[in-house]
Design a protein around this motif. Sequence first.
Motif, PDB file in Angstrom:
ATOM      1  N   HIS A 129      -9.776   3.933  -9.474  1.00  0.00           N
ATOM      2  CA  HIS A 129      -8.820   3.237  -8.646  1.00  0.00           C
ATOM      3  C   HIS A 129      -7.705   4.105  -8.124  1.00  0.00           C
ATOM      4  CE1 HIS A 129      -5.648   0.304  -7.657  1.00  0.00           C
ATOM      5  NE2 HIS A 129      -6.670  -0.207  -7.067  1.00  0.00           N
ATOM      6  N   HIS A 130      -7.159   4.938  -8.954  1.00  0.00           N
ATOM      7  CA  HIS A 130      -5.933   5.589  -8.543  1.00  0.00           C
ATOM      8  C   HIS A 130      -6.149   6.937  -7.885  1.00  0.00           C
ATOM      9  CE1 HIS A 130      -3.757   2.423 -10.040  1.00  0.00           C
ATOM     10  NE2 HIS A 130      -3.822   2.711 -11.313  1.00  0.00           N
ATOM     11  N   SER A 131      -5.092   7.388  -7.270  1.00  0.00           N
ATOM     12  CA  SER A 131      -5.078   8.746  -6.796  1.00  0.00           C
ATOM     13  C   SER A 131      -4.879   9.626  -8.017  1.00  0.00           C
ATOM     14  CB  SER A 131      -3.955   8.940  -5.788  1.00  0.00           C
ATOM     15  OG  SER A 131      -4.287   8.254  -4.613  1.00  0.00           O
ATOM     16  N   PHE A 132      -5.987  10.030  -8.576  1.00  0.00           N
ATOM     17  CA  PHE A 132      -5.989  10.733  -9.856  1.00  0.00           C
ATOM     18  C   PHE A 132      -4.995  11.885  -9.851  1.00  0.00           C
ATOM     19  CE2 PHE A 132      -7.388  14.164 -12.540  1.00  0.00           C
ATOM     20  CZ  PHE A 132      -7.660  13.541 -13.740  1.00  0.00           C
ATOM     21  N   ALA A 133      -5.031  12.664  -8.778  1.00  0.00           N
ATOM     22  CA  ALA A 133      -4.230  13.883  -8.750  1.00  0.00           C
ATOM     23  C   ALA A 133      -2.734  13.599  -8.772  1.00  0.00           C
ATOM     24  CB  ALA A 133      -4.591  14.712  -7.522  1.00  0.00           C
ATOM     25  N   ALA A 134      -2.361  12.380  -8.372  1.00  0.00           N
ATOM     26  CA  ALA A 134      -0.937  12.051  -8.389  1.00  0.00           C
ATOM     27  C   ALA A 134      -0.447  11.803  -9.806  1.00  0.00           C
ATOM     28  CB  ALA A 134      -0.681  10.813  -7.526  1.00  0.00           C
ATOM     29  N   GLU A 135      -1.349  11.448 -10.691  1.00  0.00           N
ATOM     30  CA  GLU A 135      -0.945  11.006 -12.013  1.00  0.00           C
ATOM     31  C   GLU A 135      -1.394  11.934 -13.137  1.00  0.00           C
ATOM     32  OE1 GLU A 135      -2.087   6.965 -12.579  1.00  0.00           O
ATOM     33  OE2 GLU A 135      -0.983   6.732 -14.443  1.00  0.00           O
ATOM     34  N   PHE A 136      -2.573  12.537 -12.979  1.00  0.00           N
ATOM     35  CA  PHE A 136      -3.136  13.333 -14.069  1.00  0.00           C
ATOM     36  C   PHE A 136      -3.439  14.750 -13.606  1.00  0.00           C
ATOM     37  CE2 PHE A 136      -4.326   8.889 -14.768  1.00  0.00           C
ATOM     38  CZ  PHE A 136      -3.744   8.678 -16.006  1.00  0.00           C
ATOM     39  N   ASP A 137      -3.559  15.637 -14.596  1.00  0.00           N
ATOM     40  CA  ASP A 137      -3.816  17.049 -14.291  1.00  0.00           C
ATOM     41  C   ASP A 137      -5.201  17.409 -14.816  1.00  0.00           C
ATOM     42  OD1 ASP A 137      -3.930  19.781 -14.041  1.00  0.00           O
ATOM     43  OD2 ASP A 137      -1.843  20.097 -14.637  1.00  0.00           O
ATOM     44  N   ALA A 138      -6.101  17.704 -13.883  1.00  0.00           N
ATOM     45  CA  ALA A 138      -7.478  18.037 -14.264  1.00  0.00           C
ATOM     46  C   ALA A 138      -7.526  19.285 -15.126  1.00  0.00           C
ATOM     47  CB  ALA A 138      -8.328  18.225 -13.005  1.00  0.00           C
ATOM     48  N   ASN A 139      -6.484  20.107 -15.059  1.00  0.00           N
ATOM     49  CA  ASN A 139      -6.473  21.352 -15.820  1.00  0.00           C
ATOM     50  C   ASN A 139      -5.772  21.236 -17.166  1.00  0.00           C
ATOM     51  OD1 ASN A 139      -7.832  22.837 -13.754  1.00  0.00           O
ATOM     52  ND2 ASN A 139      -5.913  22.785 -12.586  1.00  0.00           N
ATOM     53  N   LYS A 140      -5.482  20.015 -17.573  1.00  0.00           N
ATOM     54  CA  LYS A 140      -4.871  19.806 -18.891  1.00  0.00           C
ATOM     55  C   LYS A 140      -5.756  18.901 -19.745  1.00  0.00           C
ATOM     56  CE  LYS A 140       0.073  20.096 -17.783  1.00  0.00           C
ATOM     57  NZ  LYS A 140       1.245  19.223 -17.616  1.00  0.00           N
ATOM     58  N   PRO A 141      -6.901  19.415 -20.179  1.00  0.00           N
ATOM     59  CA  PRO A 141      -7.772  18.585 -21.013  1.00  0.00           C
ATOM     60  C   PRO A 141      -7.186  18.405 -22.404  1.00  0.00           C
ATOM     61  CG  PRO A 141      -8.657  20.803 -20.853  1.00  0.00           C
ATOM     62  CD  PRO A 141      -7.444  20.765 -19.968  1.00  0.00           C
ATOM     63  N   VAL A 142      -7.488  17.285 -23.013  1.00  0.00           N
ATOM     64  CA  VAL A 142      -7.026  17.027 -24.374  1.00  0.00           C
ATOM     65  C   VAL A 142      -8.106  16.238 -25.105  1.00  0.00           C
ATOM     66  CG1 VAL A 142      -5.784  14.921 -23.685  1.00  0.00           C
ATOM     67  CG2 VAL A 142      -5.105  16.121 -25.761  1.00  0.00           C
ATOM     68  N   LYS A 143      -8.279  16.571 -26.383  1.00  0.00           N
ATOM     69  CA  LYS A 143      -9.254  15.843 -27.203  1.00  0.00           C
ATOM     70  C   LYS A 143      -8.496  15.197 -28.353  1.00  0.00           C
ATOM     71  CE  LYS A 143     -13.842  16.376 -29.268  1.00  0.00           C
ATOM     72  NZ  LYS A 143     -14.959  17.299 -29.500  1.00  0.00           N
ATOM     73  N   LEU A 144      -8.645  13.891 -28.493  1.00  0.00           N
ATOM     74  CA  LEU A 144      -7.854  13.139 -29.458  1.00  0.00           C
ATOM     75  C   LEU A 144      -8.753  12.270 -30.323  1.00  0.00           C
ATOM     76  CD1 LEU A 144      -5.330  11.793 -26.810  1.00  0.00           C
ATOM     77  CD2 LEU A 144      -4.790  13.573 -28.492  1.00  0.00           C
ATOM     78  N   THR A 145      -8.400  12.142 -31.593  1.00  0.00           N
ATOM     79  CA  THR A 145      -9.080  11.190 -32.463  1.00  0.00           C
ATOM     80  C   THR A 145      -8.029  10.281 -33.082  1.00  0.00           C
ATOM     81  OG1 THR A 145     -10.902  12.718 -32.965  1.00  0.00           O
ATOM     82  CG2 THR A 145     -10.547  10.895 -34.498  1.00  0.00           C
ATOM     83  N   GLY A 146      -8.275   9.007 -33.020  1.00  0.00           N
ATOM     84  CA  GLY A 146      -7.294   8.082 -33.573  1.00  0.00           C
ATOM     85  C   GLY A 146      -7.817   6.670 -33.651  1.00  0.00           C
TER      86      GLY A 146
END
Lengths: 133, 297
Positions: free
Chosen positions: A24-41
């Motif tokens: 839906h969103h303009s991804f690039a306006a909100e998120f950074d494709a070059n900042k991957p993160v892996k989370l467990t929770g």
Amino acid sequence: MRTSLAACVAGILLILASVPAIAHHSFAAEFDANKPVKLTGSVTKVEWMNPHTWFYIDVKGEDGKVTNWGLEMGSPNGLMRNGWTRNSMKVGDVVTVEASRAKDGSNNANARTVMLASTGQRLFAASSQNEAR
Amino acid sequence: MKCAVALLAIVIAVSATVFAQWPKYPEANAPRDAQGRALMDGATPRTDGKPDLTGDWVRADRDPPPAELKGILGGGARGIPVEPPTQPFPPDPKAPPLATFWDLGTNLPGGLPLTSTAAEVKKKRMAADSKDNPDANCMPMGITQFHMQPQPRKIIQTPNLIVITYEANYGLRYIYTDGRRLPPQGEPQPWWYGYSVGRWEGDTLVVETNNLRGAESGPYDGWLDVRGSPYSEQAKFTERFRRPTFGKLEIDVTVEDPKSYTKPFTVRINQRLLADEEPIEFVCNENQQFRSRIKVD
């Protein structure tokens, strides 16, 4: 023979690759494709809502401190077309998420993949950038 | 042969598993094979002597995302299919260049013929990461973006009126086929969806639309695509719809907008029928957080 096998594999990959996720969103306006993160929770909340599904997980850091992360996925209709239901992920489930971090440095991210720790089942995230709006 | 079987199995498996909204309800009049599957190559349905465009349609072609999103799609991090599965049709050498979702004119020789005014608008929109993209803001999109949006659309054809409802953002267009003429350009109040009239030329439905709101009307207005190729209030769209088989819809869209483009251009949008499927509710503003998250509002 080898060639036709390669062509077949290429054909299969093409089909799989040709059905990317909705978004839906303009991804690039909100998120950074070059900042991957892996989370467990552990899942604390699921917002199965338009235009994007969000869920929240408590992630324990190495120092023992718990941080709540917000994770965006695709729209419910898109997820439903991929076999999700509103009960696919429940509060209390432990999940491992691969995501792209928010540009503003907040503890928000756009989920690409979601795996249920209990079963190893990979729930598909249908991240919001692929057919990004 | 084995490969063909494997490919077919994948297509069927994907098709059979991903849809889980309304329970399956087969369309009564669809041509079917022995297994009960709708025949995409079946005869075009007709009503009142004209092709009947009624049905749920999903775009058949997809173009790769632009460079700024490549990183996220590479390295095995590809997103997962949630768009209804479709495949492109074989290339049609007689067709206009295929329209592209991200940037409409990718397949046009030389790209879109932007005027300097339009180029400036597009540059500003891209510099802002398309944050005003109407799709991202639950607003109505331009005709081409609506036609290519991954969510399906439903066409309902009646003798004097054709309605197109877009699942995305609940887009709604009325196309009058009762013989009325287009209102003179510049006379009525410009609308998000403009004013549309349709007429049949043989088996082709020709739809003309004018008096649209344009890029000068507001930040979400006048977007042809995700990257913000603009159109102005002067724009006129001509769409030629054909349904050559049961499962295929061809839409050739011509954009005439001297303020934004140095010459008219035409692109082809192919759609594939989603037989036995229905749209899924999409109430975009239910939990819209985009603009607050990016600190616009």
